[in-house]
Design a protein around this motif. Structure first.
Motif, PDB file in Angstrom:
ATOM      1  N   CYS A   1      51.659   7.158  60.049  1.00  0.00           N
ATOM      2  CA  CYS A   1      51.391   8.592  60.201  1.00  0.00           C
ATOM      3  C   CYS A   1      52.632   9.407  60.541  1.00  0.00           C
ATOM      4  O   CYS A   1      52.861   9.746  61.694  1.00  0.00           O
ATOM      5  CB  CYS A   1      50.341   8.823  61.292  1.00  0.00           C
ATOM      6  N   TRP A   2      53.414   9.742  59.523  1.00  0.00           N
ATOM      7  CA  TRP A   2      54.542  10.647  59.778  1.00  0.00           C
ATOM      8  C   TRP A   2      53.987  12.037  60.062  1.00  0.00           C
ATOM      9  O   TRP A   2      53.515  12.621  59.382  1.00  0.00           O
ATOM     10  CB  TRP A   2      55.462  10.746  58.560  1.00  0.00           C
ATOM     11  N   LYS A   3      54.107  12.677  61.052  1.00  0.00           N
ATOM     12  CA  LYS A   3      53.662  14.045  61.348  1.00  0.00           C
ATOM     13  C   LYS A   3      52.143  14.203  61.399  1.00  0.00           C
ATOM     14  O   LYS A   3      51.630  15.306  61.282  1.00  0.00           O
ATOM     15  CB  LYS A   3      54.222  15.039  60.329  1.00  0.00           C
TER      16      LYS A   3
ATOM     17  N   ASP B   1      60.579  13.964  52.265  1.00  0.00           N
ATOM     18  CA  ASP B   1      61.357  14.391  53.438  1.00  0.00           C
ATOM     19  C   ASP B   1      61.767  13.197  54.288  1.00  0.00           C
ATOM     20  O   ASP B   1      62.896  13.153  54.818  1.00  0.00           O
ATOM     21  CB  ASP B   1      60.541  15.376  54.274  1.00  0.00           C
ATOM     22  N   VAL B   2      60.862  12.224  54.444  1.00  0.00           N
ATOM     23  CA  VAL B   2      61.182  11.027  55.236  1.00  0.00           C
ATOM     24  C   VAL B   2      62.349  10.274  54.606  1.00  0.00           C
ATOM     25  O   VAL B   2      63.279   9.830  55.291  1.00  0.00           O
ATOM     26  CB  VAL B   2      59.937  10.118  55.355  1.00  0.00           C
TER      27      VAL B   2
ATOM     28  N   SER C   1      55.204  15.413  49.604  1.00  0.00           N
ATOM     29  CA  SER C   1      56.352  16.164  50.107  1.00  0.00           C
ATOM     30  C   SER C   1      56.886  15.560  51.398  1.00  0.00           C
ATOM     31  O   SER C   1      58.101  15.465  51.600  1.00  0.00           O
ATOM     32  CB  SER C   1      55.947  17.631  50.326  1.00  0.00           C
ATOM     33  N   GLN C   2      55.985  15.132  52.272  1.00  0.00           N
ATOM     34  CA  GLN C   2      56.418  14.507  53.512  1.00  0.00           C
ATOM     35  C   GLN C   2      57.141  13.185  53.254  1.00  0.00           C
ATOM     36  O   GLN C   2      58.123  12.862  53.924  1.00  0.00           O
ATOM     37  CB  GLN C   2      55.216  14.289  54.425  1.00  0.00           C
TER      38      GLN C   2
ATOM     39  N   HIS D   1      60.941  18.234  43.592  1.00  0.00           N
ATOM     40  CA  HIS D   1      61.574  18.694  44.831  1.00  0.00           C
ATOM     41  C   HIS D   1      62.805  19.543  44.521  1.00  0.00           C
ATOM     42  O   HIS D   1      62.981  20.637  45.080  1.00  0.00           O
ATOM     43  CB  HIS D   1      61.959  17.476  45.677  1.00  0.00           C
TER      44      HIS D   1
ATOM     45  N   ASN E   1      47.551   8.708  54.333  1.00  0.00           N
ATOM     46  CA  ASN E   1      48.844   8.058  54.201  1.00  0.00           C
ATOM     47  C   ASN E   1      48.856   7.109  52.998  1.00  0.00           C
ATOM     48  O   ASN E   1      47.916   6.330  52.809  1.00  0.00           O
ATOM     49  CB  ASN E   1      49.166   7.271  55.470  1.00  0.00           C
TER      50      ASN E   1
ATOM     51  N   CYS F   1      45.172   9.912  59.124  1.00  0.00           N
ATOM     52  CA  CYS F   1      46.316   9.083  58.756  1.00  0.00           C
ATOM     53  C   CYS F   1      45.881   7.948  57.836  1.00  0.00           C
ATOM     54  O   CYS F   1      46.498   7.685  56.811  1.00  0.00           O
ATOM     55  CB  CYS F   1      46.974   8.523  60.008  1.00  0.00           C
TER      56      CYS F   1
ATOM     57  N   GLU G   1      50.808  17.431  49.870  1.00  0.00           N
ATOM     58  CA  GLU G   1      51.487  17.599  51.151  1.00  0.00           C
ATOM     59  C   GLU G   1      52.099  16.280  51.607  1.00  0.00           C
ATOM     60  O   GLU G   1      53.222  16.244  52.105  1.00  0.00           O
ATOM     61  CB  GLU G   1      50.498  18.119  52.185  1.00  0.00           C
ATOM     62  N   ARG G   2      51.367  15.172  51.417  1.00  0.00           N
ATOM     63  CA  ARG G   2      51.879  13.872  51.840  1.00  0.00           C
ATOM     64  C   ARG G   2      53.026  13.413  50.941  1.00  0.00           C
ATOM     65  O   ARG G   2      53.966  12.753  51.395  1.00  0.00           O
ATOM     66  CB  ARG G   2      50.754  12.832  51.821  1.00  0.00           C
TER      67      ARG G   2
END
Length: 891
Positions: free
Chosen positions: A54-56, A123-124, A119-120, A164, A67, A63, A116-117
């Motif tokens: 669960c990042w964020k 980012d990770v 994109s996360q 991205h 996830n 999650c 959204e996930r």
């Protein structure tokens, strides 16, 4: 895609994220060395980070559902599984200076925040790459890493990162448009409105644009985004429309406000109706994109429609409110009697150009009708330029010459449309300077660009009575794959088999196990581990292995086939067939030897089988990757078309063959859009014809508008095809058509509605009404076109090819439409069709000839809606006489 979802977990055919690790010290990362330790440390740390829960996300339930499951493949993960040969062949270059890391992610079917996930996840990965450049590992070490010392470079690519980078480029383009295009557009607005304070008139469009953006942002976030995906290009288009159309509508309303003697009510009554009709036609044009079978285009269509609706509402409500305040009255310069006298004098000077008699009564008569010699008088006080231009346009001989000149320029340019080709290539969709594209170029130099998004050939035998892992299944796969190899080579090497003479341990191992097959089948240990059905399957595989021919042997290191397309799966490796007996031996070896088969080649084949074959063995896929091209290129799509034409499922004993992959999906989606596009074109033009027919109560008027729009389309697409050498991104023509049609109708309504007023409200003659309409709207139409060209031109400096191609096409379209078609071609067409046919079947209100020069000021009091004329006719009939339109409007 549907076939993959039926046989595998959903989204398993997603293209992976690729990381490229490059050694800058010319030291190999595949052998024991400092660079080996650095690269291994990076990969292991990244894998731990990706598998963190669960990042964020703080809610455990969310999650678990949202996830993604992540599978990371690297040189070191394959080494850990004793797949040394596969690691060296697929995940590193020969010199070991470059490594590849693949990250595959799979979302659960019930995931609710997929985008959204995603994109996360990106980012990770980016944050880890940045962090790894500052610290050695994730164990609180404070020693500087080799990456921070410049010894290893990490870069990323992959289709997820393309999106991205496109978003980041779009943000930069929007900032550039705000800094360049917006000020230029506001300056043009101040120039074209001389009766305003130049420095302060910009306040009104600025307020309307900010209000419009705030309005559609709220609508998109709360009413649209929860129900459909918003693509990254949609906000860019919405901002361009808000800038262009917002200023255009404000410009038109303010011009009517100054012409209507600063009467807000009359401005809304006359100008507001034209703005409303214009916005409606533009809205219908954009909604045509919703009918196309692609979510991205539907997003653009909905976003553009929302932007137009918000712009209409704000301009028709906020502009009158601002003008009613002291601020509005201060911005607009009120004229005095002296200025009026000067304007009257200037008007008289303009009219002197057309008269042959100095008699005052003749001047008044010439202000409302044309002379028989072909010259006409325009009852207006606009610039001399429009007066002189109108005199030439409405001349019986000069008009023919003007149209011939325009046609001689237009026809050769429009012929370039026949050479126009569309492409789905990355080169036209992404900024060349983006990190993911630059990494893709380096990837092509080392591993081949086809590694990014290969095709996957799926074999599905559910309709047959055998599995794809059986001997019959292998026979069919060999047949199909050899046919596909022949596409590149021109021949069918169906007998090309791998030679295992250099690896005798395969035969030795198989024979040893054949001798112990009886005891193996009776072993209690094995009986405890599996059921009777699996035992029988093992026995059959052992028998097939024993009957294997000694000459058909197996070696991964054999020189690959010379084809430009490489096929890898359980039935073929590097375009060379794998006998079914070897596959059976690999399955047996994996079953009896733990944790891995001792023979690495068999162990590798088992690894491929686990990844490519479904759990029920009725489906498996073979990866087709290109050596020197990518799947999205013209050559890659040509291979796809040829492969689909080559495969004949009717001769495959019930086995269905599907070719999947991102390029295949994109190609199918674009083909579906292009197939539906003619229907959208026809429907859009039909709606345009219907709306204009209702607006003008005429059949000829909408036909004239459609003909003029066709000229604009032919010129803009032709010159764009010539400028870009006949190759455009497929999105450019699809997205541009609706916008060009809508904007051309916008300008056409501005012109023809004013001509309509002069003809039917002010009671002018046919020729005089054309001149009056052109003089009163010419400056406005040209200024509106320049403002839209500036708004679109803000993307000409975009780093994204698809955006600057679209900007070039749209800028050419609006400039040609406003400078040539609306201000020259349409007046000539009206002049040629004459008083009888220009508005047919509409009838003309009889005139008693009592109109005077005062009718000149009444032109701006009317509007284009036919109900207004009906109201005049009814009031006239009640009095049993024709009342002069000026008196009616004043009453």
């Amino acid at each position: 895609e549907a076939a993959f979802d039926q046989n595998y977990a959903p989204n398993t055919d997603n293209d992976p994220i690729l990381l490229v690790l490059e050694s800058r010290s010319n030291s190999s990362m595949t052998h024991d060395s400092p660079m080996y330790d650095i690269a291994k440390e990076f990969c292991e740390g990244l894998e731990r980070t990706l598998h963190e829960n669960c990042w964020k996300v703080t809610n455990d339930l969310e999650c678990q559902s949202d996830n993604p499951k992540i599978a990371m493949t690297s040189f070191f993960s394959l080494e850990a599984q004793d797949l040394h040969l596969l690691a060296h062949e697929t995940m590193a270059t020969t010199d070991g200076n470059t490594m590849l890391v693949e990250i595959q992610y799979l979302f659960q079917p019930n995931a609710t925040h997929v985008h959204e996930r995603e994109s996360q996840l990106q980012d990770v990965i980016l944050n880890y790459i940045t962090t790894a450049s500052a610290t050695t590992n994730h164990h609180n070490s404070t020693e500087p890493s080799a990456a921070s010392q410049g010894m290893m470079k990490v870069s990323y690519t992959g289709i997820p990162f393309f999106s991205h980078d496109l978003k980041e480029a779009t943000k930069a383009d929007l900032r550039r448009m705000d800094m360049i295009a917006l000020p230029i557009a506001l300056i043009l607005l101040g120039i074209v409105l001389p009766k305003t304070h130049f420095c302060f008139v910009m306040i009104i469009p600025l307020v309307t644009m900010l209000s419009t953006v705030s309005f559609w942002s709220i609508l998109m976030n709360y009413l649209v985004a929860p129900y459909m995906q918003i693509t990254s290009t949609t906000p860019s288009l919405m901002m361009s429309l808000t800038l262009g159309m917002g200023i255009d509508y404000t410009l038109f309303l303010l011009s009517r406000y100054t012409e209507d003697d600063w009467n807000i009510q009359q401005m809304i009554y006359s100008g507001g109706s034209v703005v409303l009709w214009s916005g409606t036609t533009l809205l219908c044009s954009f909604l045509g994109l919703v009918l196309l079978p692609l979510q991205m285009l539907r997003s653009i269509g909905v976003g553009a429609a929302v932007a137009i609706i918000c712009s209409l509402i704000i301009n028709l409500t906020l502009v009158p409110v601002l003008l009613h305040t002291p601020l509005g009255r201060w911005i607009i310069v009120q004229k005095d009697n002296t200025n009026q006298e000067e304007e009257d004098d200037n008007s008289s000077l303009d009219n002197m150009m057309f008269r042959d008699d100095d008699d005052d009564e003749q001047i008044i008569a010439e202000q409302i009708m044309a002379q028989s010699e072909g010259e006409m008088i325009v009852p207006n006080n606009k610039s001399v330029f429009w007066t002189r231009l109108t005199k030439h346009l409405l001349h019986p001989y000069k008009s023919v010459i003007i149209i011939l000149v325009i046609s001689n320029v237009l026809v050769p340019i429009a012929q370039n449309v026949t050479r126009l080709k569309t492409s789905i290539s990355f080169d036209l969709a992404l900024p060349a300077s983006s990190p993911s594209v630059q990494t893709l170029e380096r990837l092509g130099e080392t591993f081949g660009t086809g590694r990014l998004a290969p095709y996957r050939i799926l074999f599905d035998s559910h309709a047959a009575n055998f599995t794809m892992t059986s001997a019959k299944g292998f026979e069919i796969m060999h047949k199909v794959l050899n046919q596909l190899i022949a596409i590149d080579d021109g021949d069918d090497d169906s007998d090309l088999l791998m030679d295992t003479a250099v690896i005798p341990e395969v035969d030795v191992w198989t024979n040893a196990w054949m001798e112990t097959i009886s005891s193996f089948s009776q072993s209690e240990k094995e009986i405890d581990r599996t059921n009777h059905t699996e035992q029988e399957q093992r026995h059959q595989e052992l028998l097939l292995t024993r009957n294997s021919s000694k000459k058909n042997k197996f070696n991964f290191k054999q020189k690959p086939h010379s084809s430009t397309t490489q096929y890898n799966g359980i039935a073929m490796v590097k375009n060379v067939q794998i006998p079914h007996e070897v596959y059976a031996a690999a399955k047996l070896c994996a079953l009896v030897e733990k944790p891995y088969c001792a023979i690495e080649t068999l162990h590798t084949l088992q690894y491929v089988d686990q990844a490519a074959t479904s759990h029920d063995h009725y489906a498996t896929y073979v990866v087709a990757s290109f050596v020197e091209k990518n799947a999205f290129s013209e050559e890659g799509l040509a291979w796809l078309k040829a492969a689909r034409a080559t495969i004949d499922s009717s001769s495959l004993a019930g086995v269905q063959v599907h070719i999947a992959g991102s390029a295949a999906i994109a190609s199918d989606a674009v083909n579906a859009v292009m197939d539906a596009f003619p229907f959208v074109i026809g429907l859009t033009l039909s709606i345009v014809f219907l709306l204009l027919s209702i607006c003008f109560q005429s059949i000829v008027a909408p036909l004239r508008s459609i003909l003029s729009i066709t000229m604009t389309l032919g010129f803009s697409f032709g010159i764009t095809s010539w400028f870009f050498h006949g190759v455009l991104s497929w999105l450019v023509p699809v997205m541009s058509f609706s916008i060009i049609v809508g904007l051309a109708l916008d300008y056409d309504l501005f012109l023809t509605s004013r001509i309509w007023e002069c003809r039917f409200i002010a009671g002018q003659s046919h020729v005089a009404s054309i001149g009056s309409g052109l003089q009163t709207t010419g400056n406005i139409i040209v200024a509106a076109g320049c403002i839209m060209a500036v708004a679109f031109g803000g993307f000409l400096r975009s780093s994204c090819p698809v955006l600057y191609q679209w900007a070039f096409l749209m800028s050419c379209a609006v400039l040609f439409d406003t400078l040539v078609v609306r201000t020259m071609v349409v007046p000539i067409f009206l002049y040629w069709t004459g008083s009888k046919w220009s508005w047919w079947p509409r009838t003309i209100i009889p005139s008693d000839g009592t109109n005077t020069s005062s009718s000149r000021s009444s032109i701006s009091k009317g509007w284009c809606c036919w109900r207004r004329e009906n109201q005049i006719v009814e009031e006239t009939s009640n009095n049993n006489e024709l009342i002069e339109p000026l008196l009616l409007i004043n009453n």
